[in-house]
Scaffold this motif. Sequence first.
Motif, PDB file in Angstrom:
ATOM      1  N   ALA A 218      16.342  14.159  -3.520  1.00 27.61           N
ATOM      2  CA  ALA A 218      15.531  15.378  -3.456  1.00 27.61           C
ATOM      3  C   ALA A 218      14.509  15.506  -4.584  1.00 27.61           C
ATOM      4  N   PRO A 219      14.850  15.261  -5.860  1.00 25.28           N
ATOM      5  CA  PRO A 219      13.820  15.376  -6.896  1.00 25.28           C
ATOM      6  C   PRO A 219      12.662  14.402  -6.700  1.00 25.28           C
ATOM      7  N   PHE A 220      12.969  13.176  -6.284  1.00 25.86           N
ATOM      8  CA  PHE A 220      11.914  12.204  -6.034  1.00 25.86           C
ATOM      9  C   PHE A 220      11.020  12.673  -4.888  1.00 25.86           C
ATOM     10  N   GLU A 221      11.643  13.182  -3.825  1.00 24.16           N
ATOM     11  CA  GLU A 221      10.873  13.673  -2.687  1.00 24.16           C
ATOM     12  C   GLU A 221       9.956  14.821  -3.106  1.00 24.16           C
TER      13      GLU A 221
ATOM     14  N   LYS B 192       5.839  14.549  -2.933  1.00 25.21           N
ATOM     15  CA  LYS B 192       5.083  15.411  -2.038  1.00 25.21           C
ATOM     16  C   LYS B 192       4.218  16.430  -2.776  1.00 25.21           C
ATOM     17  N   ASN B 193       4.613  16.832  -3.970  1.00 24.37           N
ATOM     18  CA  ASN B 193       3.903  17.898  -4.667  1.00 24.37           C
ATOM     19  C   ASN B 193       3.064  17.434  -5.847  1.00 24.37           C
ATOM     20  N   ALA B 194       3.352  16.257  -6.396  1.00 21.32           N
ATOM     21  CA  ALA B 194       2.602  15.792  -7.562  1.00 21.32           C
ATOM     22  C   ALA B 194       1.953  14.431  -7.354  1.00 21.32           C
ATOM     23  N   ARG B 195       2.275  13.737  -6.291  1.00 20.97           N
ATOM     24  CA  ARG B 195       1.676  12.461  -5.928  1.00 20.97           C
ATOM     25  C   ARG B 195       1.659  11.468  -7.089  1.00 20.97           C
ATOM     26  N   PRO B 196       2.810  11.053  -7.561  1.00 25.41           N
ATOM     27  CA  PRO B 196       2.846  10.101  -8.680  1.00 25.41           C
ATOM     28  C   PRO B 196       2.222   8.775  -8.295  1.00 25.41           C
ATOM     29  N   TRP B 197       1.649   8.116  -9.292  1.00 21.32           N
ATOM     30  CA  TRP B 197       1.010   6.826  -9.063  1.00 21.32           C
ATOM     31  C   TRP B 197       2.002   5.680  -9.137  1.00 21.32           C
ATOM     32  N   GLY B 198       3.229   5.962  -9.556  1.00 25.70           N
ATOM     33  CA  GLY B 198       4.215   4.896  -9.648  1.00 25.70           C
ATOM     34  C   GLY B 198       5.629   5.421  -9.505  1.00 25.70           C
ATOM     35  N   ILE B 199       6.520   4.533  -9.105  1.00 23.78           N
ATOM     36  CA  ILE B 199       7.967   4.775  -9.038  1.00 23.78           C
ATOM     37  C   ILE B 199       8.643   3.566  -9.672  1.00 23.78           C
TER      38      ILE B 199
ATOM     39  N   HIS C 155      15.825  -2.574  -1.689  1.00 20.88           N
ATOM     40  CA  HIS C 155      16.346  -1.602  -0.728  1.00 20.88           C
ATOM     41  C   HIS C 155      15.264  -1.183   0.275  1.00 20.88           C
ATOM     42  N   HIS C 156      15.115  -1.984   1.322  1.00 18.66           N
ATOM     43  CA  HIS C 156      14.095  -1.713   2.344  1.00 18.66           C
ATOM     44  C   HIS C 156      14.223  -0.320   2.962  1.00 18.66           C
ATOM     45  N   PRO C 157      15.401   0.132   3.373  1.00 19.59           N
ATOM     46  CA  PRO C 157      15.472   1.463   4.007  1.00 19.59           C
ATOM     47  C   PRO C 157      15.007   2.592   3.085  1.00 19.59           C
ATOM     48  N   LEU C 158      15.442   2.591   1.824  1.00 18.76           N
ATOM     49  CA  LEU C 158      15.084   3.704   0.949  1.00 18.76           C
ATOM     50  C   LEU C 158      13.665   3.593   0.408  1.00 18.76           C
ATOM     51  N   VAL C 159      13.189   2.374   0.175  1.00 17.96           N
ATOM     52  CA  VAL C 159      11.846   2.221  -0.385  1.00 17.96           C
ATOM     53  C   VAL C 159      10.783   2.245   0.704  1.00 17.96           C
ATOM     54  N   ASN C 160      10.908   1.381   1.684  1.00 16.55           N
ATOM     55  CA  ASN C 160       9.856   1.278   2.703  1.00 16.55           C
ATOM     56  C   ASN C 160       9.928   2.362   3.767  1.00 16.55           C
ATOM     57  N   GLU C 161      11.148   2.726   4.183  1.00 13.08           N
ATOM     58  CA  GLU C 161      11.268   3.695   5.272  1.00 13.08           C
ATOM     59  C   GLU C 161      11.233   5.138   4.783  1.00 13.08           C
ATOM     60  N   VAL C 162      11.941   5.436   3.687  1.00 16.55           N
ATOM     61  CA  VAL C 162      12.002   6.818   3.198  1.00 16.55           C
ATOM     62  C   VAL C 162      10.863   7.107   2.226  1.00 16.55           C
ATOM     63  N   LEU C 163      10.822   6.391   1.103  1.00 16.62           N
ATOM     64  CA  LEU C 163       9.833   6.669   0.064  1.00 16.62           C
ATOM     65  C   LEU C 163       8.412   6.523   0.592  1.00 16.62           C
TER      66      LEU C 163
ATOM     67  N   GLY D  85       5.371   9.366   2.398  1.00 14.05           N
ATOM     68  CA  GLY D  85       3.960   9.024   2.229  1.00 14.05           C
ATOM     69  C   GLY D  85       3.582   8.563   0.834  1.00 14.05           C
ATOM     70  N   PHE D  86       4.523   8.033   0.062  1.00 14.57           N
ATOM     71  CA  PHE D  86       4.197   7.523  -1.271  1.00 14.57           C
ATOM     72  C   PHE D  86       3.247   6.341  -1.158  1.00 14.57           C
ATOM     73  N   ASP D  87       2.108   6.418  -1.856  1.00 15.27           N
ATOM     74  CA  ASP D  87       1.117   5.345  -1.767  1.00 15.27           C
ATOM     75  C   ASP D  87       0.949   4.596  -3.089  1.00 15.27           C
ATOM     76  N   GLY D  88       1.848   4.844  -4.036  1.00 20.46           N
ATOM     77  CA  GLY D  88       1.702   4.264  -5.358  1.00 20.46           C
ATOM     78  C   GLY D  88       2.386   2.923  -5.507  1.00 20.46           C
ATOM     79  N   CYS D  89       2.552   2.518  -6.749  1.00 15.67           N
ATOM     80  CA  CYS D  89       3.073   1.195  -7.099  1.00 15.67           C
ATOM     81  C   CYS D  89       4.556   1.289  -7.451  1.00 15.67           C
ATOM     82  N   ASN D  90       5.344   0.376  -6.927  1.00 12.24           N
ATOM     83  CA  ASN D  90       6.781   0.345  -7.175  1.00 12.24           C
ATOM     84  C   ASN D  90       7.077  -0.742  -8.207  1.00 12.24           C
ATOM     85  N   VAL D  91       7.516  -0.306  -9.407  1.00 11.98           N
ATOM     86  CA  VAL D  91       7.781  -1.210 -10.531  1.00 11.98           C
ATOM     87  C   VAL D  91       9.283  -1.321 -10.739  1.00 11.98           C
ATOM     88  N   SER D  92       9.759  -2.520 -11.006  1.00 12.38           N
ATOM     89  CA  SER D  92      11.195  -2.681 -11.263  1.00 12.38           C
ATOM     90  C   SER D  92      11.541  -2.155 -12.641  1.00 12.38           C
ATOM     91  N   ASP D  93      12.793  -1.697 -12.816  1.00 12.79           N
ATOM     92  CA  ASP D  93      13.290  -1.527 -14.170  1.00 12.79           C
ATOM     93  C   ASP D  93      13.314  -2.911 -14.812  1.00 12.79           C
TER      94      ASP D  93
END
Length: 854
Positions: free
Chosen positions: A202-205, A209-216, A231-239, A244-252
């Motif tokens: 929920a916090p990520f969502e 949706k409200n602040a449009r971060p450029w990265g996760i 994690h294809h389901p959570l990253v590609n399907e949900v996030l 509608g996240f359009d930013g960059c996904n960086v690994s820890d």
Amino acid sequence: MTDDQPHDPAHDPAHDDARHPDRGLAYDCTAAVERALAALDLDTKVRLLSGQDMWTLPAVPAIGLRSLVMSDGPIGVRGQEWSAEDPSVALPGPTALAATWDPGLARRVGHLLAQEARRKGVHVLLAPTVNLHRSPLGGRHFECYSEDPLLTGAIGAGYVRGVQEGGVGTTVKHFVGNDAETDRLTVDNRIAPRPLRELYLAPFEHIVKNARPWGIMTAYNQVNGSTMTEHHPLVNEVLRGEWGFDGCNVSDWTAARDTVRALRGGLDVAMPGPRTVYGASLAEAVRAGAVAEAQVDDAVRRVLLLAARTGCLAGVPAAVSPADVPRGIDGRAVAREVARRAFVLLRNEPVGGARRALPVDAAAVRKIAVIGAAARDARVLGGGSATVFPEAIVSPLEGLRAALPDEVEVGFAVGADPRTRVPHAREGFTLRARYLAADGRLLAETPQFDGKVQVMGRFPEGVTRQNLSAVELTGSYTPQTSGGHTLAVAGTGELRLTVGGSVLFDGRCAPEGNDPFEAFMNPVERRVTAELTAGESVDVTLRFVPLGLGPGEGLGGLNFTLGHSEPQLDADAEIQEAVRAATAADVAIVVVATTEEVESEGFDRRDLRLPGRQDELVTRVAAANPYTVVVVNSGSPVELPWREQVPAVLLSWFPGQEAGAALADVLLGADEPGGRLPTTWPARLDDAPVTTVTPTDGQLPYSEGVFIGYRAWQRSAPVPATAPAYPFGHGLGYTDWEYESLDTTPDSVRVRVRNAGDRPGREVVQIYLAPTSDAAPDAPERPGRWLAGFAVVEAGPGESAEAEIPLPDRAFAVWGSAFEGSAASGGGAGRRTAGAGSRASTPSRRRTVSTTAG
């Protein structure tokens, strides 16, 4: 309501402000990104998806791409050096920021951090951390905001907006389920769809949706059998799909494990470099047909978009015009304001039948005893990757002495020192670090804030892994006390300590254990004693020859420390001295604290007790002086067995570099403590709903479902055996509030409150929902109440203030089924008198959500 405070934390009007980056479709660099992508060959593309060193991505001059620089947060911008050479503003910790319940203030914090990032040449801040307080034992609890997903999302969204309005990117972390530290690299957290959706996602969502971060940033851990970097389901399907996240996904850092699975799972960038699962390995996988080049292109597009947004792609205007970037922000002023607005007054009772203990009337006292090691050596931030090096720290003792009139005597006694390691050399020391080549040639020299020399990722200019042979921490020390001073050295390598021309230690220190992070952050310590005379300066030099400088090119690092403590009495005598000081004083102020051995990244807590003999100290001081005020300097809950024995308890969290100045503001009444608890404080660990953070056979079941934090305390059955010491949302001020009215519609609540006291004040109006009595028998179990909205109001004596708080549909929803709810006012925060209409129900509403989970 302040101008910068949104009425609705679920929808900040700032998101609709024309200055907000990426507002609607205003920012479109698609054509430029596609041109840049078309000019790249496969080998260059895969290089862009892999860090070139600890903190940066490579430049590609042929397409006008500058090197993208990342840096850890969340309380300051460390930069690439992770050293005292370039000091950082150190803000209060994330739990403190959340305790303000003010997304507008979080946004201003973001503006300051963006200013700091620009000063240090940083384009992307690796923050904020929006994992939840599932258990008070979570070792990184202090770096997260709250146990509540709405409060976490609202504060996190304000933070993200502020940073990105300054033209700097954010990477919201750690997606998802990184709620504890034990076996964090491998643990498989088993989370059912409902708590995963209602709580942890929920916090990520909300922020997406409200602040449009450029990265996760994706986490180390697994969720339901898949590591988060794959994690294809959570990253590609949900996030990306649902939200509608359009930013960059960086690994820890070092979290990416498999080339093909990571790319298919939606990971764009594997950090750090230069050796990762991407780069040459990814090019080979494409040529072998294991993955399609089109998937690589998608990831590169997102990296190029991040570069364009942050001004790192030539020929494309950045997402924020330089003219719109907030500037000229006073970092010290912001740090001080956040600290005092975050302090939570847990208890404030009259002393001897007179006025309440706080604020202290400076005109009525002549002698104050300040007690506790943390009063002199403030614990201003948590341990681990959140560490920054401020230019200066104001301790509680310094802050009070500066704020009180000259005629008020301020004494000090250690009382009980909870630290198991000697504190870094600071007071009385003037130090610098000298980086030396094998032939003794000076490569670089940097000033030192204290005795901790730390570098991670990039050495000072002129220093490389190849030419560095030794580092000397050197300078002078002027003691204030005669006697046996304890000096300590720590580091993995050869150390030689010379004081006043005498060699006191010359030996080799090796790590104990197999955890490389722990070995680097907390190296082995060795102690010696030096007989010194007050007022007589001595030369001090600690020479360090490291055993290693990191795992490879681009990953250089070193960490060694000179510690110091003045002559001390034995433990019993220290407490007796504190009791004597308290007995002779009008007011005793005891500062108790946790240590880096208790709260830090890399491990979870074993209990909630204050370390050392601090509980005993408080009990004995309180018995000696009925006017005892206790300041709790911790980032997360601790047990307070003596809380009913003292008239006042003030929670300062980790208060940042202006700790003492802010504390003096609040204790002496220049400002009121503005905080409310963002997490429940149990009386005992055994009372906490969730105390399991250690996996069994690699798995950690989240068997409590949605019942964490106050949701568990509000559960109808099984009911916790006792009430918490202090509930979620609790916090007192220096004035009284009356709730005059509460009016509801199906979509909002309007609350009117009046300041019934004799001084200006700030109140946090909290709106909770509760199940209706006619809920269907098969309806999913809900807690007795849950947070639906909040707002901060201010009013002078006798004045009224009004807040209109929308009730979003999500607040009524249960994942996978329907729910009917009603609204209830109040939140247990402050002294309140219920006025007419202070509790009412909204018309029943039914909401249904999809039953599919990622």
